[in-house]
Design an enzyme around this catalytic site. Structure first.
Site: not given
Length: 226
Positions: A94, A156, A185
């Protein structure tokens, strides 16, 4: 059809990103993840080796954050951190975008930064953190379009570090922009089952949260940013 606890657990990246997280806390995070069959644990890259050892042969992945939480490092630094984290056992990455570059109108630099980490990841899935609380809707769309064009695995919402967390509106906007092929996400402030289910209904396919146990147990979650 309502999600079972097992199905809901498989949407959760069980998260501990506090700078003072101890080895004992990382071990407990991993124990909980293995017990509840969460999709992954999400940790700082320095904690990847420990988490990978704790989760060996459990089927639970280790996700490492890169350029976290500011996203303001050099692209080469982010790429190196991703490579090192993967070598240490991370199965997902991430990364945080270069927010300042985006705000300065340097969209090509933002895309190149994402691309550098994406290339470093190879076949390991990359999630790109927008930090939606700092962006306009137009900026969110721009980054989502970059990620779609580059073929990263996920977009995300947030780091969960003080700039606002996931909102239903942002998740829906991101889903509309990337279409059905990329994951979305939702992270930051997802602390109970109702919030988790609402995010999934809005278009999220993964949830970043430190309240995974509470979510699958249908209890009130904790008070951390995640």
């Amino acid at each position: 059809m309502p999600l079972s606890n097992a199905q809901l657990a498989q949407t959760i990246d069980h998260t501990l990103l506090a700078p003072d997280a101890s080895d004992a806390q990382i071990r407990e995070l991993c124990r909980q993840a293995a017990e509840h069959r969460f999709y992954s644990v999400c940790v700082n890259s320095a904690n990847v080796p420990l988490a990978a050892r704790e989760l060996a042969d459990t089927g639970v992945l280790v996700c490492a954050v890169v350029g976290f939480p500011l996203g303001a490092g050099l692209s080469a630094t982010k790429a190196f951190e991703a490579t090192a984290a993967i070598a240490a056992g991370a199965g997902e990455i991430d990364m945080v975008i270069n927010i300042g570059a985006l705000k300065s109108g340097r969209a090509d630099d933002v895309k190149a930064d994402i691309d550098a980490v994406h290339r470093a990841c190879g076949t390991v899935p990359l999630k790109v953190i927008l930090e939606t609380g700092l962006l306009t809707d137009g900026e969110k769309v721009r980054v989502c379009e970059m990620c779609r064009d580059l073929g990263v695995a996920f977009v995300k919402t947030s780091t969960g570090f003080g700039h606002g967390g996931a909102t239903l509106a942002d998740v829906a906007l991101m889903r509309r922009t990337v279409g059905p092929t990329l994951g979305v996400k939702a992270s930051g402030g997802v602390r109970d089952r109702a919030a988790a289910l609402a995010m999934l209904e809005a278009g999220a396919t993964r949830l970043g949260t430190s309240s995974g146990v509470a979510i699958v147990s249908d209890q009130a979650g904790g008070g951390s940013g995640y």
